[in-house]
Design a protein around this motif. Structure first.
Motif, PDB file in Angstrom:
ATOM      1  N   GLU A   1      12.275  31.979 -21.742  1.00 31.68           N
ATOM      2  CA  GLU A   1      12.424  33.025 -22.753  1.00 31.68           C
ATOM      3  C   GLU A   1      13.889  33.367 -22.970  1.00 31.68           C
ATOM      4  O   GLU A   1      14.337  33.544 -24.113  1.00 31.68           O
ATOM      5  N   THR A   2      14.653  33.446 -21.900  1.00 38.62           N
ATOM      6  CA  THR A   2      16.093  33.730 -22.016  1.00 38.62           C
ATOM      7  C   THR A   2      16.808  32.632 -22.789  1.00 38.62           C
ATOM      8  O   THR A   2      17.720  32.894 -23.576  1.00 38.62           O
ATOM      9  N   LEU A   3      16.393  31.386 -22.562  1.00 41.19           N
ATOM     10  CA  LEU A   3      16.993  30.241 -23.263  1.00 41.19           C
ATOM     11  C   LEU A   3      16.444  30.063 -24.669  1.00 41.19           C
ATOM     12  O   LEU A   3      16.872  29.163 -25.393  1.00 41.19           O
ATOM     13  N   LYS A   4      15.486  30.926 -25.046  1.00 39.80           N
ATOM     14  CA  LYS A   4      14.830  30.891 -26.363  1.00 39.80           C
ATOM     15  C   LYS A   4      14.000  29.630 -26.577  1.00 39.80           C
ATOM     16  O   LYS A   4      13.780  29.184 -27.686  1.00 39.80           O
ATOM     17  N   TRP A   5      13.519  29.037 -25.477  1.00 42.97           N
ATOM     18  CA  TRP A   5      12.593  27.921 -25.582  1.00 42.97           C
ATOM     19  C   TRP A   5      11.185  28.434 -25.847  1.00 42.97           C
ATOM     20  O   TRP A   5      10.363  27.714 -26.405  1.00 42.97           O
ATOM     21  N   VAL A   6      10.893  29.647 -25.400  1.00 43.13           N
ATOM     22  CA  VAL A   6       9.628  30.297 -25.702  1.00 43.13           C
ATOM     23  C   VAL A   6       9.906  31.723 -26.149  1.00 43.13           C
ATOM     24  O   VAL A   6      10.979  32.286 -25.874  1.00 43.13           O
ATOM     25  N   THR A   7       8.950  32.291 -26.834  1.00 37.08           N
ATOM     26  CA  THR A   7       9.032  33.680 -27.295  1.00 37.08           C
ATOM     27  C   THR A   7       7.796  34.423 -26.797  1.00 37.08           C
ATOM     28  O   THR A   7       6.672  33.936 -26.944  1.00 37.08           O
ATOM     29  N   LYS A   8       8.024  35.594 -26.231  1.00 38.25           N
ATOM     30  CA  LYS A   8       6.919  36.423 -25.768  1.00 38.25           C
ATOM     31  C   LYS A   8       6.451  37.311 -26.911  1.00 38.25           C
ATOM     32  O   LYS A   8       7.226  38.078 -27.486  1.00 38.25           O
ATOM     33  N   GLU A   9       5.173  37.188 -27.262  1.00 36.14           N
ATOM     34  CA  GLU A   9       4.628  37.886 -28.415  1.00 36.14           C
ATOM     35  C   GLU A   9       3.946  39.185 -27.992  1.00 36.14           C
ATOM     36  O   GLU A   9       3.821  39.493 -26.796  1.00 36.14           O
ATOM     37  N   ASP A  10       3.498  39.953 -28.982  1.00 41.18           N
ATOM     38  CA  ASP A  10       2.706  41.149 -28.691  1.00 41.18           C
ATOM     39  C   ASP A  10       1.448  40.733 -27.936  1.00 41.18           C
ATOM     40  O   ASP A  10       0.803  39.738 -28.281  1.00 41.18           O
ATOM     41  N   GLY A  11       1.100  41.498 -26.930  1.00 44.68           N
ATOM     42  CA  GLY A  11      -0.051  41.141 -26.109  1.00 44.68           C
ATOM     43  C   GLY A  11       0.321  40.245 -24.955  1.00 44.68           C
ATOM     44  O   GLY A  11      -0.549  39.742 -24.242  1.00 44.68           O
ATOM     45  N   ASP A  12       1.641  40.010 -24.779  1.00 48.27           N
ATOM     46  CA  ASP A  12       2.169  39.226 -23.655  1.00 48.27           C
ATOM     47  C   ASP A  12       1.765  37.748 -23.680  1.00 48.27           C
ATOM     48  O   ASP A  12       1.764  37.078 -22.646  1.00 48.27           O
ATOM     49  N   SER A  13       1.386  37.253 -24.838  1.00 48.98           N
ATOM     50  CA  SER A  13       1.143  35.808 -24.976  1.00 48.98           C
ATOM     51  C   SER A  13       2.446  35.142 -25.393  1.00 48.98           C
ATOM     52  O   SER A  13       3.430  35.816 -25.727  1.00 48.98           O
ATOM     53  N   TYR A  14       2.445  33.792 -25.402  1.00 45.22           N
ATOM     54  CA  TYR A  14       3.692  33.066 -25.637  1.00 45.22           C
ATOM     55  C   TYR A  14       3.552  32.068 -26.792  1.00 45.22           C
ATOM     56  O   TYR A  14       2.492  31.492 -27.028  1.00 45.22           O
ATOM     57  N   SER A  15       4.688  31.868 -27.495  1.00 41.54           N
ATOM     58  CA  SER A  15       4.812  30.843 -28.527  1.00 41.54           C
ATOM     59  C   SER A  15       6.103  30.074 -28.272  1.00 41.54           C
ATOM     60  O   SER A  15       6.985  30.548 -27.542  1.00 41.54           O
TER      61      SER A  15
END
Length: 259
Positions: free
Chosen positions: A51-65
């Protein structure tokens, strides 16, 4: 068995990214932990880093994209992708198995434009070479790239008067549409003496990251070889097309054999 210099952390990151890519904005830490078989504390640190490296994004509801950094990397990859270079690298493997000529071509309106050729040991001279154009309706490599077309679109592409290359050349829209639909169902196209007497071809489509056909690859051989090698050639050209498609970013599944 793992390779000597294998890095388990990268393997875990790869597994997690593939899961997130397959189920965007659906999986939270606990679901990812179960599916990836990674304990929650290790996965928490891994996701925080991604997430810090912006490889993933944490969405509402704590799921990931998947994150924007991956989009930038993917874009860089596709800018450097060269289908002709990839063809010559991958086709050598297929030629070594079947020992017949392979060609790469793209569709330009009603013609195939041949881009590359890799030859087997056969001394037979092909009627097409890189840079040449040939009617798509008379070639397997052309017909496989016509499979997305409706009958109306085929009528717009081809004129009423067609040049017959041999007595076996398709000569009307109805026959072409039927042939193309068969190729679409099978996932490959076959051409039996339609371009040149005594020659047979089997072709498969190359897809890109948008799941669109961008090229075709085909084996060409004489009748004597065709009777012996047609099944193996069909399987191998599908494998070659699949490898090239993966290099171009295709994420779907291509048919590997006749049903």
């Amino acid at each position: 068995m793992k390779e000597k210099y294998w890095v388990p952390a990268i393997e875990r990151a790869d597994k997690v990214l593939k899961l997130i890519g397959e189920y965007p904005n659906q999986l939270r830490l606990i679901e990812l932990s179960k599916r990836a078989d990674i304990n929650k504390s290790s996965l928490f640190s891994l996701l925080n880093t991604l997430e810090t490296l912006k490889w993933v994004t944490k969405e509402d509801g704590d799921s990931y994209s998947l994150g924007p950094a991956l989009a930038a990397i993917g874009s860089s990859y596709f800018r450097q992708f060269n289908i002709l270079q990839s063809f010559y690298k991958e086709a050598s493997q297929s030629v070594s198995k079947i020992n017949e000529h392979i060609q790469l071509g793209i569709l330009d309106e009603g013609d195939v434009v041949y881009l590359g050729k890799m030859e087997g040991d056969s001394r037979v001279r092909l009627i097409t070479d890189p840079g040449m154009r040939f009617p798509a309706y008379a070639s397997a490599i052309g017909k496989i790239q016509l499979t997305p077309c409706s009958k109306t679109e085929l009528e717009e592409i081809f004129p009423d008067q067609w040049e017959s290359k041999t007595p076996f050349t398709i000569s009307n829209i109805d026959a072409l549409y039927e042939n193309v639909q068969e190729a679409k169902r099978n996932g490959y196209a076959i051409e039996n003496q339609e371009a040149s007497l005594g020659f047979h071809c089997v072709a498969a489509p190359v897809y890109n990251f948008e799941n669109k056909i961008i090229a075709g690859v085909s084996f060409t051989m004489m009748t004597s070889s065709w009777e012996q090698k047609k099944d193996a050639a069909r399987e191998e050209i599908l494998q070659l097309a699949s490898r090239l498609s993966q290099l171009a970013g295709f994420t779907g599944e291509q048919k590997q054999r006749i049903e």
